[in-house]
Design a protein around this motif. Structure first.
Motif, PDB file in Angstrom:
ATOM      1  N   GLU A   1       0.855  -1.071   0.348  1.00  0.00           N
ATOM      2  CA  GLU A   1      -0.110  -0.082   0.062  1.00  0.00           C
ATOM      3  C   GLU A   1       0.616   1.171   0.015  1.00  0.00           C
ATOM      4  OE1 GLU A   1      -2.998  -0.263  -0.990  1.00  0.00           O
ATOM      5  OE2 GLU A   1      -2.619  -1.690  -0.782  1.00  0.00           O
ATOM      6  N   ALA A   2       2.182   1.384   1.027  1.00  0.00           N
ATOM      7  CA  ALA A   2       3.015   2.573   0.710  1.00  0.00           C
ATOM      8  C   ALA A   2       3.916   2.720  -0.606  1.00  0.00           C
ATOM      9  CB  ALA A   2       4.033   1.678   1.578  1.00  0.00           C
ATOM     10  N   GLY A   3       3.395   1.301  -1.261  1.00  0.00           N
ATOM     11  CA  GLY A   3       4.330   1.737  -2.707  1.00  0.00           C
ATOM     12  C   GLY A   3       5.527   0.879  -3.038  1.00  0.00           C
ATOM     13  N   GLY A   4       5.720  -0.093  -2.055  1.00  0.00           N
ATOM     14  CA  GLY A   4       7.224  -0.444  -1.880  1.00  0.00           C
ATOM     15  C   GLY A   4       8.219   0.277  -1.573  1.00  0.00           C
ATOM     16  N   SER A   5       9.159  -0.059  -1.286  1.00  0.00           N
ATOM     17  CA  SER A   5      10.352   0.486  -0.933  1.00  0.00           C
ATOM     18  C   SER A   5      11.755   0.913  -2.071  1.00  0.00           C
ATOM     19  CB  SER A   5      11.218  -0.506   0.348  1.00  0.00           C
ATOM     20  OG  SER A   5      10.713  -0.766   1.325  1.00  0.00           O
ATOM     21  N   SER A   6      11.556   2.732  -1.505  1.00  0.00           N
ATOM     22  CA  SER A   6      12.765   2.647  -2.830  1.00  0.00           C
ATOM     23  C   SER A   6      14.130   2.593  -2.029  1.00  0.00           C
ATOM     24  CB  SER A   6      12.006   4.223  -2.895  1.00  0.00           C
ATOM     25  OG  SER A   6      13.620   4.723  -3.887  1.00  0.00           O
ATOM     26  N   LEU A   7      15.067   1.128  -2.848  1.00  0.00           N
ATOM     27  CA  LEU A   7      15.897   1.110  -1.968  1.00  0.00           C
ATOM     28  C   LEU A   7      17.252   1.552  -3.338  1.00  0.00           C
ATOM     29  CD1 LEU A   7      15.672  -1.442   0.902  1.00  0.00           C
ATOM     30  CD2 LEU A   7      16.173   1.082   1.070  1.00  0.00           C
ATOM     31  N   ARG A   8      18.000   2.273  -3.238  1.00  0.00           N
ATOM     32  CA  ARG A   8      19.154   2.026  -4.155  1.00  0.00           C
ATOM     33  C   ARG A   8      18.483   2.366  -5.828  1.00  0.00           C
ATOM     34  NH1 ARG A   8      22.138  -2.511  -1.587  1.00  0.00           N
ATOM     35  NH2 ARG A   8      23.280  -1.464   0.042  1.00  0.00           N
ATOM     36  N   ASP A   9      18.513   0.892  -6.907  1.00  0.00           N
ATOM     37  CA  ASP A   9      18.018   1.776  -8.091  1.00  0.00           C
ATOM     38  C   ASP A   9      16.293   1.411  -7.948  1.00  0.00           C
ATOM     39  OD1 ASP A   9      20.760   1.508  -8.976  1.00  0.00           O
ATOM     40  OD2 ASP A   9      21.142  -0.577  -8.257  1.00  0.00           O
TER      41      ASP A   9
END
Length: 274
Positions: free
Chosen positions: A216-224
């Motif tokens: 729901e939060a849109g996934g975790s944005s890590l690195r690429d």
């Protein structure tokens, strides 16, 4: 590596623009990714209607007319970027590009080339070498404390490693295993086969809850990683232990610990997790 919530976010973003549309144009700009692309890959897909987009573990399943499934794995750094119109700024790592009859284009970008694509007859999908041994989906009704208990019976591996075993449960990755174990109060170092049923009864809902929150939060944005529409996910702002070494535990305020298990960082609270 994009984990299940990131893959599910990508699937949802693509589904809004691809389902019901035909692949009018497709270019494979190289012959291989992690594995060679199938023979006549682009020609086989071109002109087919996208009937549905599903997910199995960390794989995106593009169901095409004619009983064919386009199997996609994002690998370590893969991402699929959705835009209106064919891109005019194609980069060195944009390996597969396709567009629908409505004009929406998708670019598969993968700098490390650990991603993969394959074409599989729908009636043989479950027998595909990458899917055949997968455990239950963590968000499905099939994933229950009893099922998890049976899968962990007799295992002498640490709990963290056991949950990363895709034959035990499909699609879990490092980030969300750390988070779920914290919520369930289970140490990542505890031997999997010794965890009592009542504790697994807390763990299964914790796994489902943390995954759903991340989706729901849109996934975790890590690195690429970015979402299919280019927007960054933001679940990392809600991490309770992951990547918080030395910071106060959100429950007891003791410092979060970091150890290395099987070559990967594990974050946990030594006070709250036993």
């Amino acid at each position: 590596m994009p984990e299940l919530p990131e893959v599910e976010t990508t699937r949802r973003g693509l589904a809004m623009r691809l389902e019901g549309r035909r692949i009018a144009r497709i270019e494979a700009r190289r012959a291989d990714l992690r594995f060679p692309l199938p023979k006549d890959f682009a020609a086989t897909i071109r002109g087919r209607r996208v009937e549905a987009l599903d997910r199995r573990a960390k794989y995106i399943l593009v169901r095409l007319e004619g009983g064919l499934v386009w199997l996609i794995h994002l690998g370590m750094s893969g991402r699929m970027v959705l835009r209106s119109g064919w891109p005019n700024d194609i980069g060195a790592h944009d390996h597969v590009i396709f567009a629908t009859d409505e004009g929406w284009a998708v670019t598969f970008n993968d700098a490390r080339r650990f991603g993969m694509m394959d074409l599989v007859p729908a009636d043989r999908l479950e027998q595909h070498r990458l899917l055949a041994c997968l455990g239950p989906e963590p968000l499905s009704d099939d994933f229950t404390p009893a099922v998890l208990q049976a899968a962990l019976a007799g295992k002498r591996t640490p709990m963290k490693a056991a949950l990363l075993d895709q034959t035990v449960v499909a699609g879990l990755g490092n980030i969300y295993v750390c988070e779920a174990l914290f919520r369930a109060g289970i140490s990542p170092r505890r031997l999997a086969g010794t965890v009592r049923p009542e504790r697994l009864a807390r763990l299964v809902p914790a796994i489902k809850k943390v995954l759903l929150e991340a989706v729901e939060a849109g996934g975790s944005s890590l690195r690429d990683y970015v979402q299919s529409d280019g927007e960054l996910g933001y679940f990392q702002t809600r991490f309770r232990v992951y990547d918080r070494e030395g910071q106060p535990c959100t429950a007891c305020r003791r410092p979060v610990k970091r150890i290395v298990q099987s070559g990967r960082s594990t974050f946990y609270c030594g006070t709250c997790q036993k």
